[in-house]
Design an enzyme around this catalytic site. Structure first.
Site, PDB file in Angstrom:
ATOM      1  N   ASP A   1     -29.835 -13.833  -1.009  1.00 32.27           N
ATOM      2  CA  ASP A   1     -28.431 -13.391  -0.942  1.00 32.27           C
ATOM      3  C   ASP A   1     -27.782 -13.479  -2.333  1.00 32.27           C
ATOM      4  OD1 ASP A   1     -25.842 -12.889   0.648  1.00 32.27           O
ATOM      5  OD2 ASP A   1     -25.395 -14.742  -0.422  1.00 32.27           O
TER       6      ASP A   1
ATOM      7  N   ALA B   1       0.822  -1.222   0.000  1.00 36.64           N
ATOM      8  CA  ALA B   1       0.000   0.000   0.000  1.00 36.64           C
ATOM      9  C   ALA B   1       0.853   1.268   0.000  1.00 36.64           C
ATOM     10  CB  ALA B   1      -0.913   0.002   1.228  1.00 36.64           C
TER      11      ALA B   1
ATOM     12  N   GLY C   1     -17.358 -13.790  -1.646  1.00 39.58           N
ATOM     13  CA  GLY C   1     -16.342 -13.874  -0.596  1.00 39.58           C
ATOM     14  C   GLY C   1     -14.959 -13.457  -1.040  1.00 39.58           C
TER      15      GLY C   1
ATOM     16  N   GLY D   1     -16.977 -17.134   4.848  1.00 41.71           N
ATOM     17  CA  GLY D   1     -16.054 -17.479   5.931  1.00 41.71           C
ATOM     18  C   GLY D   1     -15.174 -16.293   6.289  1.00 41.71           C
TER      19      GLY D   1
ATOM     20  N   LYS E   1     -26.218 -10.393  -4.772  1.00 43.62           N
ATOM     21  CA  LYS E   1     -24.901 -10.399  -5.432  1.00 43.62           C
ATOM     22  C   LYS E   1     -25.051 -10.288  -6.946  1.00 43.62           C
ATOM     23  CE  LYS E   1     -22.995 -13.230  -1.696  1.00 43.62           C
ATOM     24  NZ  LYS E   1     -22.930 -14.589  -1.181  1.00 43.62           N
TER      25      LYS E   1
HETATM   26  P1  NDP Z   1     -21.694 -11.116  12.205  1.00 43.70           P
HETATM   27  O1  NDP Z   1     -23.067 -11.172  12.727  1.00 43.70           O
HETATM   28  O2  NDP Z   1     -20.786 -12.239  12.519  1.00 43.70           O
HETATM   29  O3  NDP Z   1     -20.988  -9.763  12.659  1.00 43.70           O
HETATM   30  C1  NDP Z   1     -21.651  -8.549  12.751  1.00 43.70           C
HETATM   31  C2  NDP Z   1     -21.167  -7.841  13.993  1.00 43.70           C
HETATM   32  O4  NDP Z   1     -21.689  -6.519  14.018  1.00 43.70           O
HETATM   33  C3  NDP Z   1     -21.636  -8.529  15.254  1.00 43.70           C
HETATM   34  O5  NDP Z   1     -20.603  -8.561  16.199  1.00 43.70           O
HETATM   35  C4  NDP Z   1     -22.785  -7.632  15.702  1.00 43.70           C
HETATM   36  O6  NDP Z   1     -23.051  -7.694  17.084  1.00 43.70           O
HETATM   37  C5  NDP Z   1     -22.270  -6.277  15.299  1.00 43.70           C
HETATM   38  N1  NDP Z   1     -23.328  -5.275  15.164  1.00 43.70           N
HETATM   39  C6  NDP Z   1     -24.549  -5.427  14.631  1.00 43.70           C
HETATM   40  N2  NDP Z   1     -25.235  -4.259  14.673  1.00 43.70           N
HETATM   41  C7  NDP Z   1     -24.415  -3.363  15.255  1.00 43.70           C
HETATM   42  C8  NDP Z   1     -24.538  -1.975  15.590  1.00 43.70           C
HETATM   43  N3  NDP Z   1     -25.661  -1.300  15.338  1.00 43.70           N
HETATM   44  N4  NDP Z   1     -23.497  -1.367  16.188  1.00 43.70           N
HETATM   45  C9  NDP Z   1     -22.367  -2.044  16.458  1.00 43.70           C
HETATM   46  N5  NDP Z   1     -22.194  -3.356  16.164  1.00 43.70           N
HETATM   47  C10 NDP Z   1     -23.202  -4.009  15.566  1.00 43.70           C
HETATM   48  O7  NDP Z   1     -21.826 -10.930  10.634  1.00 43.70           O
HETATM   49  P2  NDP Z   1     -20.773 -11.328   9.502  1.00 43.70           P
HETATM   50  O8  NDP Z   1     -19.422 -10.926   9.916  1.00 43.70           O
HETATM   51  O9  NDP Z   1     -21.023 -12.728   9.073  1.00 43.70           O
HETATM   52  O10 NDP Z   1     -21.284 -10.417   8.300  1.00 43.70           O
HETATM   53  C11 NDP Z   1     -20.993  -9.032   8.248  1.00 43.70           C
HETATM   54  C12 NDP Z   1     -21.322  -8.531   6.850  1.00 43.70           C
HETATM   55  O11 NDP Z   1     -20.508  -9.210   5.891  1.00 43.70           O
HETATM   56  C13 NDP Z   1     -22.762  -8.765   6.394  1.00 43.70           C
HETATM   57  O12 NDP Z   1     -23.163  -7.708   5.577  1.00 43.70           O
HETATM   58  C14 NDP Z   1     -22.662 -10.054   5.569  1.00 43.70           C
HETATM   59  O13 NDP Z   1     -23.681 -10.173   4.605  1.00 43.70           O
HETATM   60  C15 NDP Z   1     -21.328  -9.836   4.909  1.00 43.70           C
HETATM   61  N6  NDP Z   1     -20.639 -11.020   4.452  1.00 43.70           N
HETATM   62  C16 NDP Z   1     -20.483 -12.094   5.292  1.00 43.70           C
HETATM   63  C17 NDP Z   1     -19.760 -13.191   4.889  1.00 43.70           C
HETATM   64  C18 NDP Z   1     -19.547 -14.366   5.759  1.00 43.70           C
HETATM   65  O14 NDP Z   1     -18.937 -15.354   5.300  1.00 43.70           O
HETATM   66  N7  NDP Z   1     -20.000 -14.346   7.002  1.00 43.70           N
HETATM   67  C19 NDP Z   1     -19.139 -13.234   3.557  1.00 43.70           C
HETATM   68  C20 NDP Z   1     -19.346 -12.035   2.761  1.00 43.70           C
HETATM   69  C21 NDP Z   1     -20.073 -10.986   3.201  1.00 43.70           C
HETATM   70  P3  NDP Z   1     -24.173  -8.759  17.592  1.00 43.70           P
HETATM   71  O15 NDP Z   1     -23.559 -10.108  17.383  1.00 43.70           O
HETATM   72  O16 NDP Z   1     -24.350  -8.390  19.004  1.00 43.70           O
HETATM   73  O17 NDP Z   1     -25.375  -8.552  16.727  1.00 43.70           O
HETATM   74  N1  HSE Z   2     -24.134 -16.072   3.442  1.00 43.50           N
HETATM   75  C1  HSE Z   2     -23.252 -15.839   2.363  1.00 43.50           C
HETATM   76  C2  HSE Z   2     -22.974 -17.157   1.664  1.00 43.50           C
HETATM   77  C3  HSE Z   2     -21.975 -15.242   2.863  1.00 43.50           C
HETATM   78  O1  HSE Z   2     -23.261 -18.201   2.231  1.00 43.50           O
HETATM   79  O2  HSE Z   2     -22.505 -17.133   0.534  1.00 43.50           O
HETATM   80  C4  HSE Z   2     -21.037 -14.807   1.765  1.00 43.50           C
HETATM   81  O3  HSE Z   2     -21.554 -13.735   1.062  1.00 43.50           O
END
Ligand code: NDP
Ligand code: HSE
Length: 442
Positions: free
Chosen positions: A205, A37, A138, A306, A209
């Site tokens: 979902d 970077a 992902g 993941g 995408k």
């Molecule tokens: P998680 O639920 O694991 O993480 C979300 C985090 O944000 C949690 O710790 C949650 O707390 C916190 N949170 C929610 N609302 C608030 C708020 N208002 N203020 C502060 N913190 C908050 O989700 P993921 O990491 O799985 O997903 C995150 C994003 O990435 C989503 O948009 C998802 O679609 C996207 N994504 C996910 C993938 C995956 O493999 N998991 C892959 C690609 C995209 P709490 O647990 O208390 O709700």
């Molecule tokens: N829930 C989504 C999936 C996460 O299973 O593909 C990655 O976008």
């Protein structure tokens, strides 16, 4: 090593699955990333509802808050990474960050599919970047490939397995004979599933995408509401088995295609020949086939969900934004590949006008003339049959399964034919209809 430029300060919203992965990858590979970077990229503040977990993940070396709005207004933060998900608070936070002149990185496909037009316009107005590689497939750098690598091409179509959870469910059900609910619970435990897993299972979902990829491929606005969406919940083991016997696999396929009449935009279970590479994509892996007029077909494969695979894409965006943030906004790569004042108003084709081929399964009483009735109805609809199999009747059963594969036909023709077939006295119950794609043969 000393850098001439000061570090880039990142504010992380949400330190769950992807946020945790992003923190770990950025920490583990910080030297390598800084060399790429041109300056260090460091997470200086984290906002999460669960302060204790946030402190645990960050090891107490980062400022932690439960007030995400304070973080997007913090003058010390250069880039906001939104990883909380959803379309309510996340939307407000992203728009606020943009209003405050901050660049944004997000993995939130739902947010972009629904509010991307508004968000990108706001970012354009403020001269900031909104980067979203992690929102589709992902860890696969498909956004970069579509937006930059394939920029010479007139994209003809994209077909992808872009939901890891549903692909994982289909693979585990087929290979291990596990029940749907058992595999879904495992996908949730592994952090693959959305907060609301019906988004995965019902194809929503994947539709989010697909909306994003279609906008980038064809230079059209995000039109999530126009995507035809059908999930995997109603697939039966019988259909999966019959498809295998005929040399096909059933996958949840997202498809967008440019036709003379408009753009196809659809997600549904699809039979694909087992000889195709994409039919052999298993588990949480994703794959996307892109057909460009110059390059021909290209295939992109990798982990679709993941913590660290997704973090790989988030961090790539952080590096991109870091490299580009001092560049004149007019000379950056446009968010959606095409210049914002050069978007097209190509119509989206209604599903009834889409042409594809079909797998049909019907249950018929084993009587003379049944097949003749069915084939006459199909012929009336100008639907030609590619293959047909009649299964042996089960012990004590009067009806048999008949499987038919059709050549290309229009969806409204097959729907009309199915309605007539279901009305025959010799047919028991509903006809099962699953679309088929040859992928590349037209
Ligand atoms: P998680 O639920 O694991 O993480 C979300 C985090 O944000 C949690 O710790 C949650 O707390 C916190 N949170 C929610 N609302 C608030 C708020 N208002 N203020 C502060 N913190 C908050 O989700 P993921 O990491 O799985 O997903 C995150 C994003 O990435 C989503 O948009 C998802 O679609 C996207 N994504 C996910 C993938 C995956 O493999 N998991 C892959 C690609 C995209 P709490 O647990 O208390 O709700
Ligand atoms: N829930 C989504 C999936 C996460 O299973 O593909 C990655 O976008």
């Amino acid at each position: 090593m000393e850098y001439q430029l000061k570090p880039i300060n990142v504010g992380l919203l949400g330190i769950g699955t992807v946020g945790g992965g992003t923190f770990n990858v950025l920490t583990r590979n910080q030297d390598e990333i800084a060399r790429r970077a041109g300056r260090p990229i460091r997470i200086t503040a984290v906002a999460d509802r669960d302060l204790e977990r946030a402190r645990q993940v960050t090891g107490g070396c980062v400022r932690v808050t439960d007030d995400a709005f304070a973080l997007v207004s913090d003058p010390d933060i250069d880039i906001v990474v939104e990883l909380i998900g959803g379309t309510t608070v996340a939307r407000d936070l992203v728009l606020k960050a943009i209003e405050n002149g901050k660049h944004v990185v997000t993995a939130n496909k739902a947010l972009l599919a629904l509010y991307g037009n508004e968000i990108f316009a706001a970012a354009q107005g403020k001269g900031v970047m909104v980067a979203f590689e992690a929102a589709v497939a992902g860890g696969i750098p498909i956004i970069k490939a579509l937006r930059e690598g394939l920029t010479a091409n007139r994209i003809e179509w994209i077909a992808g397995i872009i939901n890891g959870t549903s692909n994982f469910i289909l693979s585990e059900m087929r290979d291990k004979g596990l029940a749907f609910d058992t595999v879904l619970a495992e996908a949730q435990r592994l952090g693959y599933a959305e907060a609301d897993p019906t988004f995965d299972i019902e194809g929503i979902d994947a539709a989010h995408k697909l909306t994003i990829m279609s906008a980038i491929a064809f230079g059209i606005p995000m039109q999530f509401g126009r995507v035809y969406t059908e999930g995997i919940a109603r697939l039966t083991r019988e259909d999966i088995r019959y498809a295998e016997e005929l040399g096909y696999r059933i996958k949840l396929l997202a498809m967008t295609r440019r036709t003379a009449e408009g753009i196809e935009l659809r997600v549904h279970p699809t039979l694909i020949s087992a000889r195709r590479l994409i039919a052999n994509v298993e588990g949480v892996m994703n794959a996307i086939l892109v057909k460009g007029d110059a390059v021909g077909s290209t295939l992109y494969y990798g982990a679709g969900a993941g913590a660290e695979p997704t973090a790989s894409a988030v961090v790539a965006d952080l590096v991109d934004v870091t490299r580009m943030h001092t560049a004149d906004p007019e000379h950056r790569v446009p968010h959606l590949a095409f210049q914002p004042d050069r978007m097209s108003d190509l119509p989206i084709l209604p599903m009834s006008e889409v042409q594809t081929s079909y797998y049909l399964r019907l249950r018929a009483f084993d009587r003379p003339g049944v097949l003749a009735d069915i084939t006459r109805i199909l012929a009336d609809g100008e639907i030609s049959i590619e293959a047909m199999v009649q299964k042996e009747p089960q012990e004590g059963e009067d009806a048999v399964d008949i499987i038919m594969l059709t050549h290309l036909t229009r969806e409204k023709n097959i729907d009309a034919a199915i309605a007539r077939i279901e009305a025959l006295a010799s047919i028991s119950g509903k006809v099962t209809r699953i679309r088929m794609e040859a992928l590349g043969r037209r």
